[in-house]
Design a protein around this motif. Sequence first.
Motif, mmCIF file in Angstrom:
data_model
loop_
_atom_site.group_PDB
_atom_site.id
_atom_site.type_symbol
_atom_site.label_atom_id
_atom_site.label_comp_id
_atom_site.label_asym_id
_atom_site.label_seq_id
_atom_site.Cartn_x
_atom_site.Cartn_y
_atom_site.Cartn_z
ATOM 1 N N PRO A 105 -7.126 -3.782 -1.556
ATOM 2 C CA PRO A 105 -8.240 -2.955 -1.076
ATOM 3 C C PRO A 105 -9.434 -2.911 -2.031
ATOM 4 O O PRO A 105 -10.583 -2.864 -1.592
ATOM 5 N N GLU B 246 0.871 5.714 0.423
ATOM 6 C CA GLU B 246 0.469 6.594 1.529
ATOM 7 C C GLU B 246 -1.041 6.640 1.695
ATOM 8 O O GLU B 246 -1.559 6.815 2.781
ATOM 9 N N THR B 247 -1.753 6.508 0.575
ATOM 10 C CA THR B 247 -3.211 6.554 0.647
ATOM 11 C C THR B 247 -3.801 5.219 1.096
ATOM 12 O O THR B 247 -4.998 5.111 1.308
ATOM 13 N N GLY B 248 -2.946 4.206 1.204
ATOM 14 C CA GLY B 248 -3.451 2.878 1.527
ATOM 15 C C GLY B 248 -3.665 2.059 0.272
ATOM 16 O O GLY B 248 -3.800 0.843 0.324
ATOM 17 N N TYR B 249 -3.694 2.757 -0.893
ATOM 18 C CA TYR B 249 -3.877 2.039 -2.146
ATOM 19 C C TYR B 249 -2.527 1.751 -2.784
ATOM 20 O O TYR B 249 -1.573 2.516 -2.603
ATOM 21 N N ASN C 43 -6.809 -7.278 3.263
ATOM 22 C CA ASN C 43 -7.540 -6.034 2.950
ATOM 23 C C ASN C 43 -6.587 -4.937 2.500
ATOM 24 O O ASN C 43 -6.930 -4.123 1.643
ATOM 25 N N LEU C 44 -5.412 -4.893 3.108
ATOM 26 C CA LEU C 44 -4.444 -3.847 2.772
ATOM 27 C C LEU C 44 -3.758 -4.148 1.444
ATOM 28 O O LEU C 44 -3.408 -3.236 0.692
ATOM 29 N N GLY D 66 0.826 -1.209 0.000
ATOM 30 C CA GLY D 66 0.000 0.000 0.000
ATOM 31 C C GLY D 66 0.855 1.252 0.000
ATOM 32 O O GLY D 66 1.924 1.288 0.615
ATOM 33 N N GLU E 67 -4.565 -8.482 6.812
ATOM 34 C CA GLU E 67 -3.568 -7.874 5.925
ATOM 35 C C GLU E 67 -3.981 -7.989 4.453
ATOM 36 O O GLU E 67 -3.530 -7.209 3.613
#
Length: 234
Positions: A175, A125-128, A171-172, A123, A169
């Motif tokens: 996403p 910084e945005t999580g994506y 999910n990360l 991921g 994890e």
Amino acid sequence: MAFIGKPCDVSALRQLATLDSRVDRHIKLVLSFFCGGIPSHDGVGRILAAMGIDSDDVSSFRYRGNGWPGKAVATTHSGQTGEMSYAESWGDFLSKEVQFRCKICPDAVGGVADIACADAWYGGETGYPTFEELDGRSLIVTRSEIGQEFLLAAEAAGALSTTPLEVREINLMQPSQASRKRLVRARLAALTATLQPQPNVVGLMVAEASRSASKREQLKNFLGTIRRIIVRRR
Ligand code: SF4
């Protein structure tokens, strides 16, 4: 033999097995992957145009690979080569061209395969995921006893090495897949509300997944799907 296919191919195979005993007799292992959906052919045409390549002259095209994620690469009979990063080819072109069927896919994560694999994205910084070129790593989910036995045998034979991870994890790492699974129930409800045909979804934990979606995102997806149906932007 082993069968490798998209999750919807695997669902079809499992359904066929309920009617034809030869399927389970001959196919001992079923492999699938986390599927982002099938883009329209036009999406590839737009990538070729952006690369400045004449689609009539193309001798080969690959969406990605030769790296992780690897670039989209087109070559022509006349020796021209065009390249595009995965972030651009998927993010700016192909992901916008995914067919409607894939937007309401109740099992894009290979839930009925023995083993499902995916990119174990890092991921940003945005999580994506940022889709930067890195050393590759894969997520492997075993979903049956046969799948687990096969994975352990492959590891014992030195064909691959694995490290365990927490389910959360996933999910990360994926996403978009997590979001689609959470929201597919709301999208299917939009089909019911507009009297459209819809897939018969059994045993794929769609209702369970929807419980982790907020009411706001469920409503947004419900209304968005209705709008898509009404304006026929499928
Ligand atoms: S997203 Fe679902 S329906 Fe679409 S190709 Fe993938 S598995 Fe099949």
